[in-house]
Design a protein around this motif. Sequence first.
Motif, mmCIF file in Angstrom:
data_model
loop_
_atom_site.group_PDB
_atom_site.id
_atom_site.type_symbol
_atom_site.label_atom_id
_atom_site.label_comp_id
_atom_site.label_asym_id
_atom_site.label_seq_id
_atom_site.Cartn_x
_atom_site.Cartn_y
_atom_site.Cartn_z
ATOM 1 N N ILE A 195 5.566 -37.485 45.783
ATOM 2 C CA ILE A 195 6.978 -37.046 45.687
ATOM 3 C C ILE A 195 7.664 -37.245 47.035
ATOM 4 C CG2 ILE A 195 8.568 -35.202 45.020
ATOM 5 C CD1 ILE A 195 6.224 -33.805 43.648
ATOM 6 N N LYS A 196 6.968 -36.890 48.113
ATOM 7 C CA LYS A 196 7.584 -37.025 49.442
ATOM 8 C C LYS A 196 8.007 -38.464 49.695
ATOM 9 C CE LYS A 196 5.529 -33.249 52.095
ATOM 10 N NZ LYS A 196 4.397 -32.924 52.977
ATOM 11 N N LYS A 197 7.176 -39.407 49.261
ATOM 12 C CA LYS A 197 7.502 -40.829 49.438
ATOM 13 C C LYS A 197 8.820 -41.195 48.754
ATOM 14 C CE LYS A 197 3.434 -43.554 50.166
ATOM 15 N NZ LYS A 197 2.283 -44.020 49.393
ATOM 16 N N GLN A 198 9.028 -40.586 47.555
ATOM 17 C CA GLN A 198 10.278 -40.877 46.829
ATOM 18 C C GLN A 198 11.503 -40.334 47.552
ATOM 19 O OE1 GLN A 198 10.106 -39.416 42.727
ATOM 20 N NE2 GLN A 198 7.891 -39.657 42.769
ATOM 21 N N LEU A 199 11.284 -39.311 48.390
ATOM 22 C CA LEU A 199 12.410 -38.616 49.013
ATOM 23 C C LEU A 199 12.506 -38.925 50.504
ATOM 24 C CD1 LEU A 199 12.043 -35.103 47.332
ATOM 25 C CD2 LEU A 199 13.152 -37.155 46.456
ATOM 26 N N ARG A 229 -5.078 -33.736 26.992
ATOM 27 C CA ARG A 229 -4.293 -33.130 28.089
ATOM 28 C C ARG A 229 -2.793 -33.209 27.776
ATOM 29 N NH1 ARG A 229 -7.250 -29.997 31.534
ATOM 30 N NH2 ARG A 229 -8.983 -31.098 32.498
ATOM 31 N N GLU A 230 -2.387 -34.375 27.281
ATOM 32 C CA GLU A 230 -0.960 -34.565 26.984
ATOM 33 C C GLU A 230 -0.497 -33.608 25.885
ATOM 34 O OE1 GLU A 230 0.270 -38.635 26.584
ATOM 35 O OE2 GLU A 230 2.110 -38.075 25.557
ATOM 36 N N GLU A 231 -1.333 -33.479 24.839
ATOM 37 C CA GLU A 231 -0.962 -32.559 23.747
ATOM 38 C C GLU A 231 -0.897 -31.123 24.253
ATOM 39 O OE1 GLU A 231 0.312 -34.353 21.635
ATOM 40 O OE2 GLU A 231 -1.015 -34.826 19.945
ATOM 41 N N VAL A 239 7.509 -32.727 33.404
ATOM 42 C CA VAL A 239 6.192 -32.383 32.865
ATOM 43 C C VAL A 239 5.347 -33.652 32.761
ATOM 44 C CG1 VAL A 239 4.941 -31.237 30.994
ATOM 45 C CG2 VAL A 239 7.298 -30.537 31.530
ATOM 46 N N ASP A 240 4.451 -33.812 33.721
ATOM 47 C CA ASP A 240 3.575 -34.992 33.761
ATOM 48 C C ASP A 240 2.147 -34.535 33.475
ATOM 49 O OD1 ASP A 240 2.000 -37.149 34.333
ATOM 50 O OD2 ASP A 240 3.161 -37.772 36.094
ATOM 51 N N PRO A 241 1.644 -34.808 32.250
ATOM 52 C CA PRO A 241 0.319 -34.312 31.876
ATOM 53 C C PRO A 241 -0.793 -34.787 32.821
ATOM 54 C CG PRO A 241 1.465 -35.207 29.967
ATOM 55 C CD PRO A 241 2.298 -35.552 31.161
ATOM 56 N N GLY A 277 2.998 -40.016 34.003
ATOM 57 C CA GLY A 277 3.643 -40.813 35.042
ATOM 58 C C GLY A 277 5.062 -40.365 35.353
ATOM 59 N N SER A 278 5.539 -39.319 34.666
ATOM 60 C CA SER A 278 6.929 -38.907 34.911
ATOM 61 C C SER A 278 7.138 -38.348 36.315
ATOM 62 C CB SER A 278 7.419 -37.916 33.843
ATOM 63 O OG SER A 278 6.568 -36.806 33.786
ATOM 64 N N LEU A 279 6.056 -38.078 37.039
ATOM 65 C CA LEU A 279 6.195 -37.621 38.432
ATOM 66 C C LEU A 279 6.975 -38.633 39.262
ATOM 67 C CD1 LEU A 279 5.186 -35.196 40.204
ATOM 68 C CD2 LEU A 279 3.468 -36.773 41.114
ATOM 69 N N SER A 280 6.899 -39.899 38.869
ATOM 70 C CA SER A 280 7.597 -40.941 39.639
ATOM 71 C C SER A 280 9.116 -40.859 39.460
ATOM 72 C CB SER A 280 7.099 -42.320 39.225
ATOM 73 O OG SER A 280 7.472 -42.553 37.879
ATOM 74 N N ARG A 281 9.572 -39.939 38.596
ATOM 75 C CA ARG A 281 11.021 -39.831 38.353
ATOM 76 C C ARG A 281 11.661 -38.605 38.994
ATOM 77 N NH1 ARG A 281 12.369 -40.442 32.269
ATOM 78 N NH2 ARG A 281 14.419 -40.175 33.217
#
Length: 361
Positions: free
Chosen positions: A47-51, A235-237, A170-172, A16-20
């Motif tokens: 990402i575009k929505k955040q910007l 995936r996260e590992e 890095v968002d797994p 979920g770090s993509l939201s940051r």
Amino acid sequence: MGWEFQLPTKIIFGRGSLSRVWENVDRKKVLFVTGKSRFREEPLGRIKKQLSNAQVSVYDNVEPNPTHQNVDGGVEVIEKEGCELVIALGGGSVIDAAKLMASIAVNKGKAYDYAFQKKRIEKKGLPLIAIPTTAGTGSEVTPFAVISDKEKKLKAPIRNRQLFPKVAVVDPELTASMPAELTANTGVDALAHALEALWSKKAQPITDYLALRAAKLIFDNLKKACQEPENMDAREEMSLASLLGGMAISNAWTCAAHAISYPLTINFGVAHGNACSLTLPEVMEFNALRSEKINRITQLYGPEKMRELFKEIGLKTRLSEFGIKKDDIPLIADGVVASTLETNLVEMKKEDIITMLEKIL
Ligand code: NDP
Ligand code: MN
């Protein structure tokens, strides 16, 4: 023996770090660098929505094993639109191309000269936010960009500390769309980074520690990530392993298996990870016979254990499976990148490489 370790990239890791991403965007005019695959539409939209306050341009003309022409095309857009910050969303190919675009936008000139003519990057480039969608290259935390010339059949890394991204997000979750074959290919690239960092002349306590941790994560999780694509823990590992492997090579660099991989990819189309994994067990055996340190590592992750893993995840392990014949071996040996081979802890001569390639024919 003394050592130094430099890694200026800020790392944001987690599901979920993509939201940051927005937290790290402090400029108005942004260039998104991507490839053309559809898996990207949803995250790119997020990402575009955040910007919503930024002026966003998109350059999607980056192909796998990016070319200097891909990079020049991106630089043109930066110049035309006056972009002040670059965001790369993709695998190692997109991130590498974006690194060089961001640098050349400031340093000027043509990508070919930086990749193949020894032109040096002197100044810091535009800030780059690197968002990996594969788990393997670790390019989001390395000072390298690997660039190709597909007509002249050249592929080689540029190494320069100015190439470190400013931020790595890095968002797994972004890796969940990878098919099994891509998961396998990219996963063994991370393994190659971990092991090559261990048998590099530039290895030191921090890179050793990162590399050992990365290797363990890969042996524990790669098969699961290939066989259970929805398994987010695996995936996260793997995303973590890729990141740690990248951190290890950021300062220890890569060695023989990578040096030999470049001609395999550019001449025979072997995917980068698989191109490294083909010789990885052989390089390990070669090095272990001649170095006590590497001999100790092989007791943890020996060549047989590696070969078994490669088979289980469906990777090709012989050159002939790629249509490569005995007569092609000199061409491969000639294309080995000397500056990468040089970091191998044990000296490896052209004859050694030929012997190794004949063994895996
Ligand atoms: P690529 O970036 O080449 O991507 C391979 C393919 O997978 C592309 O077609 C890409 O799409 C697609 N793809 C990417 N992510 C996903 C996803 N989540 N779901 C579905 N498809 C996806 O692969 P790698 O990450 O392995 O990068 C390889 C490159 O990185 C090589 O050039 C290698 O030399 C370099 N490298 C760089 C390092 C460094 O430190 N700088 C270290 C190691 C390798 P699309 O075409 O749309 O992008
Ligand atoms: Mn690699």
